[in-house]
Scaffold this motif. Structure first.
Motif, short mmCIF file in Angstrom:
data_model
loop_
_atom_site.label_atom_id
_atom_site.label_comp_id
_atom_site.label_asym_id
_atom_site.label_seq_id
_atom_site.Cartn_x
_atom_site.Cartn_y
_atom_site.Cartn_z
N PHE A 151 0.82 -1.21 0.00
CA PHE A 151 0.00 0.00 0.00
C PHE A 151 0.86 1.26 0.00
CE2 PHE A 151 -4.17 1.68 2.14
CZ PHE A 151 -4.47 2.38 0.99
N PRO A 152 1.76 1.42 -0.98
CA PRO A 152 2.74 2.52 -0.94
C PRO A 152 2.13 3.91 -1.08
CG PRO A 152 2.81 1.39 -3.05
CD PRO A 152 1.94 0.57 -2.17
N GLU A 153 0.98 4.02 -1.76
CA GLU A 153 0.38 5.34 -1.97
C GLU A 153 -0.25 5.92 -0.71
OE1 GLU A 153 -2.86 2.41 -3.40
OE2 GLU A 153 -0.68 2.49 -3.08
N SER A 154 -0.30 5.13 0.37
CA SER A 154 -0.92 5.60 1.61
C SER A 154 0.00 6.52 2.42
CB SER A 154 -1.33 4.41 2.48
OG SER A 154 -0.20 3.73 2.99
N TRP A 155 1.20 6.82 1.94
CA TRP A 155 2.18 7.56 2.74
C TRP A 155 1.69 8.93 3.17
CZ3 TRP A 155 3.91 12.30 1.27
CH2 TRP A 155 3.82 12.66 -0.08
N SER A 156 0.83 9.56 2.38
CA SER A 156 0.42 10.93 2.70
C SER A 156 -0.55 11.00 3.88
CB SER A 156 -0.22 11.59 1.47
OG SER A 156 -1.32 10.83 1.01
N LEU A 157 -1.27 9.93 4.17
CA LEU A 157 -2.19 9.96 5.31
C LEU A 157 -1.46 10.12 6.64
CD1 LEU A 157 -4.96 7.32 4.48
CD2 LEU A 157 -5.16 9.80 4.58
N PRO A 158 -0.41 9.34 6.94
CA PRO A 158 0.32 9.59 8.19
C PRO A 158 0.93 10.98 8.26
CG PRO A 158 0.85 7.41 7.32
CD PRO A 158 0.06 8.11 6.26
N VAL A 159 1.37 11.52 7.11
CA VAL A 159 1.92 12.87 7.12
C VAL A 159 0.90 13.86 7.65
CG1 VAL A 159 2.72 14.77 5.65
CG2 VAL A 159 3.60 12.46 5.27
#
Length: 378
Positions: A136-144
């Motif tokens: 799920f690499p595109e999920s990185w922006s949610l934790p940001v």
């Protein structure tokens, strides 16, 4: 792509357009997996994905920043207020996100892929201080975004209880600017100790890591603060802000395209300044967009539809829909017309499934959230 208009009860067409543009750019970017693009088209797809996510992060920060600030102005800002804000944020984000994680986990188990690092994702720590795993690499922006808000709220509670008589405005600014400075120093440390010369590695090690990226969402929060306090001035000077944004964006393009700043000769530009300057440029467009009138009802309805399903599109489009289509359909020998049909089918399936997810899962949860977790921000 999942924040509703909360500046007022009114919808702003310009901000809706920005959100719709963000998810459209992301879809266009990930279509590179279909076309195996190179040359100018490939660079356009890389740039569109880069810009699309930045729009998403900064716009979220701006919208949430106003809410955070208005809530913090309460005479007694308590742990209860902070907990309610965090609960509302997590209720908005996590249910659909957890559903996507569950679906992807099942797919990985069925196809024999490793799920050893899945445990990080529900906690939003998959890319806290290190590159995000391949899952799920595109999920990185949610934790940001969410970690940025959580850090702000925790620090606001600590300061408001430690300095009871201090100015709320000064405390709010101190927290936001302090966290931006912390991120700057983190990136400076990375630049001084890293020998990375590869832009793809930069994207994984800097662009997608929480401790190096919360400044982007906080720049949006800071702009939301100034909008709350100087709304009349900002709206009266909206064309000047727009011009400043265009000039700043043009400067970034000149540095990259004309002056050819690369990691090999200008690592300081990429590691420290590029992303915050882009976030600032995006903010400069917001006053103009707030005053942008809807061209027609039909266009407005279309933009609103895209905005409504944008979060579901974000969660479903790549690691679920495109992954399954590419897994079962071999496209390596496709000619252009076949790839075009594949792309149209991909977008159509994404829109339909995202609409269903929004209508029967995301929307009912949001309605429950609005009814039962009311935030006093007056």
């Amino acid at each position: 792509m999942n924040d509703r208009k909360q500046i007022s009860a009114k919808r702003f067409f310009g901000l809706d357009f920005l959100r719709a543009l963000s998810i459209s750019l992301l879809l266009f970017s990930h279509s590179s997996w279909i076309y195996n693009s190179s040359g100018i088209l490939g660079k356009m797809q890389d740039a569109s994905g880069f810009l699309g996510v930045e729009l998403f992060i900064v716009l979220s920060g701006f919208l949430i920043g106003g809410i955070l600030y208005k809530q913090f102005l309460h005479e007694n800002y308590s742990l209860k207020d902070a907990s309610l804000f965090i609960s509302r944020r997590l209720m908005r984000v996590l249910p659909s996100y957890y559903l996507a994680i569950l679906i992807i986990t099942i797919l990985y188990l069925l196809f024999g892929f490793s799920v050893s690092e899945v445990w990080k994702y529900p906690l939003l720590i998959q890319n806290f201080a290190s590159p995000i795993p391949s899952f799920f690499p595109e999920s990185w922006s949610l934790p940001v975004k969410e970690m940025g808000y959580i850090f702000v709220v925790i620090l606001l509670v600590v300061l408001s209880n430690s300095f009871v008589k201090a100015s709320k405005q000064i405390m709010f600014l101190s927290v936001i600017i302090g966290l931006i400075v912390f991120t700057f120093l983190s990136k400076l440390y990375y630049d001084l100790h890293s020998n990375n010369l590869d832009l793809k590695q930069w994207s994984f090690h800097i662009r997608s890591v929480v401790i190096y990226r919360i400044d982007s969402v906080l720049i949006g929060v800071l702009f939301g603060y100034y909008y709350q306090n100087y709304q009349e001035f900002m709206m009266s000077k909206r064309k000047s802000f727009l011009a400043a944004g265009v000039l700043l964006f043009a400067l970034l393009v000149l540095c990259i395209v004309i002056f050819k700043f690369r990691l090999s000769n200008a690592s300081w530009f990429w590691n420290i300044f590029c992303l915050p300057l882009l976030s600032t440029a995006i903010c400069m467009f917001i006053p103009f967009l707030l005053n942008w009138k809807m061209p027609s009802q039909r266009i407005g309805n279309g933009i609103t539809f895209i905005c409504n399903i944008s979060y579901s599109v974000y969660l479903l489009h790549y690691s679920i829909i495109l992954f399954l289509m590419k897994y079962f359909i071999d496209t390596k020998d496709f000619v252009l017309w076949q790839m075009n049909i594949f792309a149209i089918l991909y977008v159509s399936i994404t829109v339909v499934l995202s609409y269903l997810m929004y209508t029967y899962f995301e929307k009912p949860i949001n309605q429950f959230r609005a009814k039962n977790l009311k935030l006093n921000d007056k």
